[in-house]
Design an enzyme around this catalytic site. Structure first.
Site, mmCIF file in Angstrom:
data_model
loop_
_atom_site.group_PDB
_atom_site.id
_atom_site.type_symbol
_atom_site.label_atom_id
_atom_site.label_comp_id
_atom_site.label_asym_id
_atom_site.label_seq_id
_atom_site.Cartn_x
_atom_site.Cartn_y
_atom_site.Cartn_z
ATOM 1 N N THR A 60 0.883 -1.151 0.000
ATOM 2 C CA THR A 60 0.000 0.000 0.000
ATOM 3 C C THR A 60 0.924 1.203 0.000
ATOM 4 O O THR A 60 2.069 1.093 0.419
ATOM 5 C CB THR A 60 -0.827 0.016 1.308
ATOM 6 O OG1 THR A 60 -1.462 -1.227 1.475
ATOM 7 C CG2 THR A 60 -1.869 1.109 1.299
ATOM 8 N N ARG A 83 -12.715 -8.889 -3.187
ATOM 9 C CA ARG A 83 -12.263 -8.503 -1.847
ATOM 10 C C ARG A 83 -11.774 -7.053 -1.828
ATOM 11 O O ARG A 83 -11.060 -6.607 -2.718
ATOM 12 C CB ARG A 83 -11.115 -9.428 -1.415
ATOM 13 C CG ARG A 83 -10.500 -9.069 -0.056
ATOM 14 C CD ARG A 83 -9.188 -8.320 -0.191
ATOM 15 N NE ARG A 83 -8.518 -8.160 1.101
ATOM 16 C CZ ARG A 83 -7.433 -7.408 1.297
ATOM 17 N NH1 ARG A 83 -6.881 -6.771 0.294
ATOM 18 N NH2 ARG A 83 -6.905 -7.308 2.490
ATOM 19 N N VAL A 84 -12.155 -6.324 -0.807
ATOM 20 C CA VAL A 84 -11.665 -4.970 -0.596
ATOM 21 C C VAL A 84 -10.995 -4.919 0.778
ATOM 22 O O VAL A 84 -11.506 -5.480 1.746
ATOM 23 C CB VAL A 84 -12.821 -3.946 -0.683
ATOM 24 C CG1 VAL A 84 -12.373 -2.565 -0.222
ATOM 25 C CG2 VAL A 84 -13.350 -3.864 -2.117
ATOM 26 N N GLY A 85 -9.854 -4.270 0.840
ATOM 27 C CA GLY A 85 -9.121 -4.160 2.098
ATOM 28 C C GLY A 85 -9.448 -2.877 2.845
ATOM 29 O O GLY A 85 -10.499 -2.266 2.615
ATOM 30 N N THR A 136 -1.096 0.449 6.548
ATOM 31 C CA THR A 136 -0.707 -0.571 5.579
ATOM 32 C C THR A 136 -0.524 -1.878 6.318
ATOM 33 O O THR A 136 -0.022 -1.899 7.428
ATOM 34 C CB THR A 136 0.600 -0.173 4.858
ATOM 35 O OG1 THR A 136 0.999 -1.272 4.028
ATOM 36 C CG2 THR A 136 1.728 0.139 5.827
ATOM 37 N N GLY A 137 -0.966 -2.958 5.705
ATOM 38 C CA GLY A 137 -0.811 -4.249 6.368
ATOM 39 C C GLY A 137 -1.947 -5.166 6.014
ATOM 40 O O GLY A 137 -2.581 -5.012 4.956
ATOM 41 N N GLY A 144 -5.169 -6.008 5.777
ATOM 42 C CA GLY A 144 -6.319 -5.119 5.821
ATOM 43 C C GLY A 144 -7.479 -5.578 6.671
ATOM 44 O O GLY A 144 -8.140 -4.762 7.332
#
Lengths: 341, 341
Positions: free
Chosen positions: A209, A237-239, A260-261, A263
């Site tokens: 990200t 899929r959405v983070g 960031t990571g 999600g």
């Protein structure tokens, strides 16, 4: 006489502290993703390329701030550099979904007005952060997803590209590798419904990200995040990146935050808003609040990092992974860039 | 003697308060949307239908709780009733997008584990709340959008319907009316880029959601929200319902929350997580925290309502619109249903 000396020492110390605090007034902080980033796995060329890219991104946003532009302009300019650089999982460097597509997400938020905009699952917008900003500034909405968001971006005149623009050999090879590893894993793991459906076992496929928080000369904060999502992801899929409160949040009264990571853990913990609320409701510093919120992610089994900047220019860049591409710039233009722990 | 009398009075009062508190232990609270709902505009038949539907929904969830099932089961059963009833803008009664489609969103969250699931922009899933639960329980993810989410629901065996299932005359007429009003408005307003692009001026087109929070015998909370979105919406707009922390949030340590109203304001304020954080970090009651969060929405120019229930069975159902379809049921099965202020 001794008392005078002590007083002089005290005044000198106080002055020194003040100068030190002034020197450390940050106006921008950025990240380029967190994960298993180890020096032993990095070639000198690649390391140099990351450092150059982070530096270029910081300079791009800093130029806006120095010119008296808004923190939103600084965030957008900075993230453009990162989105256009194939080293980062955002824009040009976006990873591939299971179906071999690049689906991009981004969000931006204005700390002064609490206006926000975000897009998810877009496939033709060269710079998704600008689409997020257009949603915020040119629509009544906050979130747009899929083809509708692409259409909106086109109608407001943003740069549209053929989805092929996002194709890079490194990411394509990454998808092939992920599919191979997952199919092996699925055989070993076939009793589990989850791994049958997903099988995304390579932990680092979850990461990547870019994000930025900026503080302009008017004292306004803005935060933005942009991502290409998760390698080999399925099912739309959405983070956390495009989710206001999870991966992105900004409020002049507290801080601007970009995460960031992994999600899913950031969404479940509503990490960015938690940091803001710990500052607002418990009076914690941006560093204390960020540590607590990231620890919640860690205790649940998630990992990653975040950047946060408050209105006084205090910043923090914690992470619980091996590394995080990150950098910051002070009001007087001093750049700090780091990759490892 | 006087002192004894006072003591007796005090003890009696304390006992009475305790009994009253016990009688008022709620185990479920629901909403069916907030908006300009005025008694003068409601026919007796329509009013009776809403009251019957809310009562049926409460009974469906209560049966699960009485049978010792989980709060998640209760939320799902309750929302099924509301999704299957064309009176509510969710499931069967979903409103139409500008393109004449029905795009549904839903979210669910487990207060015990902080697991969550959500879907947005789905078009073929009969009961989106069950898809949200499947995302939570049968995938590694939290959010799935668009066709990918529909595909996932199909693969895990949920009831799939032809998109025509969601067609109702009332909602279709609503879309035609909205388009007519918006085109008139756009002519009047043609100088404004925003209204050219959107023109959604009829305020009530923004509303309509169903939601439920339940507390089971094991003391666990769950919250869920489901919606058909905004009439005449464009560009893949997503509201607050499927956004964890905005329209839906649940945590055993604080409360379960489901919101309804002008989604954009709920997203920007991260309303549901704000309520939880006001309880956790400032020690406020569920009612106090909900009032503050809703007031933030109101001050910004947004409106709507919400329902919240804490682990002790204290509930609140505030709204700043003319009305909100709402109801609650106590541990001993007493039902309260209301529509107007």
């Amino acid at each position: 006489m001794k008392r005078l000396k002590l007083l002089a020492l005290f005044l000198f110390s106080a002055l020194a502290l003040q100068v030190s605090a002034q020197q450390k007034k940050y106006v921008m902080v950025i990240h380029g993703g967190a994960g298993t980033i180890l020096k032993k796995n990095m070639s000198p060329e690649k390391e140099a390329a990351y450092i150059a890219a982070l530096t270029k991104a910081l300079n791009a946003g800093y130029a806006e701030i120095k010119a008296g532009k808004s923190s939103l302009d600084a965030v957008e300019a900075t993230i453009h550099v990162l989105e256009n650089d194939p080293h980062f999982n955002a824009g040009k460097g976006a990873v591939f979904t299971h179906d071999g597509r690049n689906e991009l997400d981004a969000a931006i938020m204005d700390g002064k007005t609490l206006m926000a905009g975000s897009v998810a699952g877009v496939t033709t917008i060269k710079n998704p952060i600008s689409a997020a900003r257009a949603v915020m500034e040119k629509s009544e909405h906050v979130i747009m997803v899929g083809a509708g968001a692409d259409q909106f971006a086109k109608e407001v005149g943003l740069k549209i590209v053929d989805p092929k623009y996002f194709w890079t050999k490194e990411r394509w090879d990454g998808l092939k590798q992920a599919i191979k590893e997952d199919s092996t894993k699925a055989v070993l793991d076939h009793g589990s419904k989850k791994s049958e459906l997903f099988g995304i076992k390579n932990h680092d496929y979850k990461f990547g990200t870019v994000g930025c928080v900026a503080l302009d000369q008017a004292g306004n904060l803005a935060a933005g995040t942009s991502t290409g999502g998760m390698t080999n992801k399925k099912y739309g899929r959405v983070g956390d990146a495009p989710i206001i409160g999870a991966g992105t949040y900004c409020n002049n009264e507290t801080a601007g935050i970009s995460c960031t990571g992994w999600g899913e853990f950031y969404i479940r913990n509503v990490v960015a808003k938690t940091i803001s609320d710990l500052m607002e409701y418990k009076g914690l510093s941006v560093a204390e609040a960020s540590k607590i919120a990231l620890d919640k992610v860690g205790k649940m089994g998630g990992d990653g990092g975040l950047i946060a900047l408050d209105k006084k220019g205090n910043m923090t860049m914690p992470f619980n992974t091996e590394g995080m591409y990150r950098g910051a710039i002070t009001a007087d233009g001093k750049i700090e860039v780091s990759i490892y722990k």
